[in-house]
Design a protein around this motif. Structure first.
Motif, PDB file in Angstrom:
ATOM      1  N   VAL A  41       0.827  -1.210   0.000  1.00 13.65           N
ATOM      2  CA  VAL A  41       0.000   0.000   0.000  1.00 13.65           C
ATOM      3  C   VAL A  41       0.860   1.259   0.000  1.00 13.65           C
ATOM      4  N   GLY A  42       1.847   1.310   0.869  1.00 14.82           N
ATOM      5  CA  GLY A  42       2.705   2.489   0.935  1.00 14.82           C
ATOM      6  C   GLY A  42       3.526   2.686  -0.330  1.00 14.82           C
ATOM      7  N   ILE A  43       3.907   1.599  -0.972  1.00 14.67           N
ATOM      8  CA  ILE A  43       4.637   1.692  -2.242  1.00 14.67           C
ATOM      9  C   ILE A  43       3.749   2.305  -3.307  1.00 14.67           C
ATOM     10  N   TYR A  44       2.506   1.866  -3.372  1.00 16.17           N
ATOM     11  CA  TYR A  44       1.578   2.402  -4.370  1.00 16.17           C
ATOM     12  C   TYR A  44       1.270   3.871  -4.093  1.00 16.17           C
ATOM     13  N   GLU A  45       1.213   4.251  -2.836  1.00 13.19           N
ATOM     14  CA  GLU A  45       1.020   5.670  -2.519  1.00 13.19           C
ATOM     15  C   GLU A  45       2.206   6.493  -3.010  1.00 13.19           C
ATOM     16  N   ALA A  46       3.402   5.978  -2.831  1.00 12.54           N
ATOM     17  CA  ALA A  46       4.602   6.689  -3.295  1.00 12.54           C
ATOM     18  C   ALA A  46       4.643   6.765  -4.817  1.00 12.54           C
ATOM     19  N   LEU A  47       4.206   5.718  -5.499  1.00 11.31           N
ATOM     20  CA  LEU A  47       4.149   5.753  -6.963  1.00 11.31           C
ATOM     21  C   LEU A  47       3.114   6.762  -7.441  1.00 11.31           C
ATOM     22  N   THR A  48       1.971   6.800  -6.770  1.00 12.11           N
ATOM     23  CA  THR A  48       0.943   7.779  -7.112  1.00 12.11           C
ATOM     24  C   THR A  48       1.482   9.198  -6.979  1.00 12.11           C
ATOM     25  N   ALA A  49       2.212   9.450  -5.903  1.00 14.99           N
ATOM     26  CA  ALA A  49       2.792  10.780  -5.697  1.00 14.99           C
ATOM     27  C   ALA A  49       3.803  11.106  -6.795  1.00 14.99           C
ATOM     28  N   ALA A  50       4.570  10.114  -7.226  1.00 17.37           N
ATOM     29  CA  ALA A  50       5.554  10.341  -8.290  1.00 17.37           C
ATOM     30  C   ALA A  50       4.866  10.687  -9.610  1.00 17.37           C
ATOM     31  N   VAL A  51       3.743  10.038  -9.897  1.00 18.71           N
ATOM     32  CA  VAL A  51       2.981  10.357 -11.114  1.00 18.71           C
ATOM     33  C   VAL A  51       2.423  11.773 -11.024  1.00 18.71           C
ATOM     34  N   ARG A  52       1.914  12.132  -9.861  1.00 17.41           N
ATOM     35  CA  ARG A  52       1.359  13.478  -9.695  1.00 17.41           C
ATOM     36  C   ARG A  52       2.435  14.551  -9.857  1.00 17.41           C
ATOM     37  N   ARG A  53       3.653  14.222  -9.469  1.00 17.83           N
ATOM     38  CA  ARG A  53       4.765  15.159  -9.641  1.00 17.83           C
ATOM     39  C   ARG A  53       5.332  15.104 -11.057  1.00 17.83           C
ATOM     40  N   ARG A  54       4.750  14.265 -11.873  1.00 19.81           N
ATOM     41  CA  ARG A  54       5.172  14.062 -13.265  1.00 19.81           C
ATOM     42  C   ARG A  54       6.611  13.571 -13.371  1.00 19.81           C
TER      43      ARG A  54
END
Length: 261
Positions: A41-54
């Motif tokens: 779960v925490g890994i996917y949250e970090a990936l989501t944040a990376a996508v949002r930061r482009r």
């Protein structure tokens, strides 16, 4: 094997996510093997944040999940399709048609297993397989036993596995008794395996899996044979490794010339 111990789960999550980010930057059409449960779960949250930061895009990537419960429709809150949509897919730019999860409600489960294997074969070799670890040493839903399956198959879930997963259901009785799971052949064909384990309750089994005898009674022990195994542990899971030297400082992600090794 590269063993990495992190001071806290947040550092672990970020390091694991950055491993995937680096892969996608170098190979935008990478094929990812993904896991579910509490660990990623925490890994996917970090990936989501990376996508949002482009910082990264999943637009050309493809994903294959390890498993799905038999009998749960995709919109069931405990199904793995629902889990992936909630925790990752709906937050990133991966095309829905490039996300693959077994159909646990298929009329013919054996044919569904064959269909999933055909999809895996057509996609080519998995570039990175993200794995968690069960308390009894299972990976995916490949449970301990005298023999293990190479291909996608219907697995009967061990009582310990059902007990561990009961927290995702209203009552223990609701936990399915079977699941479709990717076989060990598909898992081990991945170019890189990223094993992520957290918590004191996993300290004994992860130590056994990585240092004990290689046996089908502990499926994860076979990971010792994989040529590109990256292990990320928090301090709880790493309790039995305290006397050993880690190959990366707790705050550093895995690094290499190809971004993974």
């Amino acid at each position: 094997m590269k063993l990495n111990i992190f001071a806290n789960p947040n550092l672990l999550h970020e390091a694991a996510a950055q491993t995937i980010v680096r892969l996608l930057r170098q190979k935008p059409d990478a094929v990812l093997g993904l896991a579910t449960g509490g660990t990623p779960v925490g890994i996917y949250e970090a990936l989501t944040a990376a996508v949002r930061r482009r910082e990264v895009s999943f637009a050309r990537a493809a994903s294959f999940n390890l498993d799905e419960y038999v009998g749960l429709p995709p919109d069931h809150p405990a199904s793995y399709r629902f889990y992936m949509d909630q925790h990752l897919f709906r937050h990133i730019d991966i095309p829905p048609e490039r996300t693959h999860i077994p159909d646990g409600c298929a009329a013919d489960l054996e044919r569904e297993c064959e269909r999933y294997d055909r999809l895996l074969q057509a996609a080519g070799r998995i570039d990175l397989m993200l794995l968690g670890l069960g308390h009894n040493g299972h990976i995916g839903f490949n449970e301990p036993g005298r023999a293990l399956h190479s291909k996608t198959h219907v697995a009967v879930l061990h009582p310990q596995t059902r007990e561990a997963n009961a927290r995702f259901f209203c009552t223990p009785e609701e936990v399915p008794t079977k699941a479709i799971t990717m076989g060990l052949g598909s898992i081990f064909s991945a170019r890189t395996i990223l094993l992520v384990v957290k918590g004191n309750d996993k300290a004994d089994i992860v130590h056994r899996a990585l240092t004990g005898p290689i046996t089908t009674e502990c499926p994860a022990s076979l990971l010792q044979l994989h040529p590109r195994l990256v292990v990320m542990l928090d301090e709880g899971a790493a309790a039995r490794f305290k006397c050993q030297t880690t190959q990366n400082a707790p705050h550093e992600p895995v690094d290499s010339t190809n971004g993974l090794w």
